[in-house]
Design a protein around this motif. Sequence first.
Motif, PDB file in Angstrom:
ATOM      1  N   MET A   1       0.838  -1.198   0.000  1.00 34.94           N
ATOM      2  CA  MET A   1       0.000   0.000   0.000  1.00 34.94           C
ATOM      3  C   MET A   1       0.877   1.253   0.000  1.00 34.94           C
ATOM      4  O   MET A   1       0.593   2.201  -0.715  1.00 34.94           O
ATOM      5  CB  MET A   1      -0.909  -0.042   1.237  1.00 34.94           C
ATOM      6  N   ARG A   2       1.924   1.240   0.800  1.00 35.50           N
ATOM      7  CA  ARG A   2       2.802   2.392   0.894  1.00 35.50           C
ATOM      8  C   ARG A   2       3.470   2.694  -0.449  1.00 35.50           C
ATOM      9  O   ARG A   2       3.581   3.843  -0.864  1.00 35.50           O
ATOM     10  CB  ARG A   2       3.868   2.116   1.955  1.00 35.50           C
ATOM     11  N   THR A   3       3.887   1.647  -1.138  1.00 35.16           N
ATOM     12  CA  THR A   3       4.547   1.793  -2.434  1.00 35.16           C
ATOM     13  C   THR A   3       3.582   2.381  -3.458  1.00 35.16           C
ATOM     14  O   THR A   3       3.956   3.250  -4.248  1.00 35.16           O
ATOM     15  CB  THR A   3       5.055   0.426  -2.937  1.00 35.16           C
ATOM     16  N   THR A   4       2.344   1.942  -3.420  1.00 37.86           N
ATOM     17  CA  THR A   4       1.337   2.454  -4.349  1.00 37.86           C
ATOM     18  C   THR A   4       1.089   3.935  -4.102  1.00 37.86           C
ATOM     19  O   THR A   4       1.006   4.724  -5.053  1.00 37.86           O
ATOM     20  CB  THR A   4       0.015   1.677  -4.194  1.00 37.86           C
ATOM     21  N   LEU A   5       1.006   4.325  -2.848  1.00 35.59           N
ATOM     22  CA  LEU A   5       0.786   5.737  -2.520  1.00 35.59           C
ATOM     23  C   LEU A   5       1.972   6.594  -2.956  1.00 35.59           C
ATOM     24  O   LEU A   5       1.789   7.690  -3.489  1.00 35.59           O
ATOM     25  CB  LEU A   5       0.530   5.903  -1.020  1.00 35.59           C
ATOM     26  N   ARG A   6       3.178   6.084  -2.740  1.00 37.00           N
ATOM     27  CA  ARG A   6       4.368   6.834  -3.165  1.00 37.00           C
ATOM     28  C   ARG A   6       4.415   6.973  -4.688  1.00 37.00           C
ATOM     29  O   ARG A   6       4.778   8.006  -5.212  1.00 37.00           O
ATOM     30  CB  ARG A   6       5.635   6.156  -2.657  1.00 37.00           C
ATOM     31  N   ALA A   7       4.045   5.910  -5.390  1.00 40.68           N
ATOM     32  CA  ALA A   7       4.036   5.958  -6.860  1.00 40.68           C
ATOM     33  C   ALA A   7       2.999   6.971  -7.343  1.00 40.68           C
ATOM     34  O   ALA A   7       3.272   7.772  -8.254  1.00 40.68           O
ATOM     35  CB  ALA A   7       3.740   4.579  -7.432  1.00 40.68           C
ATOM     36  N   LEU A   8       1.833   6.951  -6.738  1.00 41.46           N
ATOM     37  CA  LEU A   8       0.781   7.905  -7.106  1.00 41.46           C
ATOM     38  C   LEU A   8       1.213   9.333  -6.780  1.00 41.46           C
ATOM     39  O   LEU A   8       1.010  10.248  -7.588  1.00 41.46           O
ATOM     40  CB  LEU A   8      -0.518   7.553  -6.377  1.00 41.46           C
TER      41      LEU A   8
END
Length: 59
Positions: free
Chosen positions: A1-8
């Motif tokens: 989830m954290r990686t997805t938020l950082r990518a977004l």
Amino acid sequence: MRTTLRALEGLLLYRGQRTARHNAWASVVEDRRRAHSRRETQRLLEATGTRRAGREHPA
């Protein structure tokens, strides 16, 4: 989830920076256009002997 938020977040920041660069360049182009127009107007006024507003007026 954290990686997805950082990518977004990275994608959104990239788009924002791209928009900011585009807006800045558009401002530069417009400033150059206005400067060119001012120079042309000044040349025409000087060529016709027209005085600029704010200078001495005949009594």
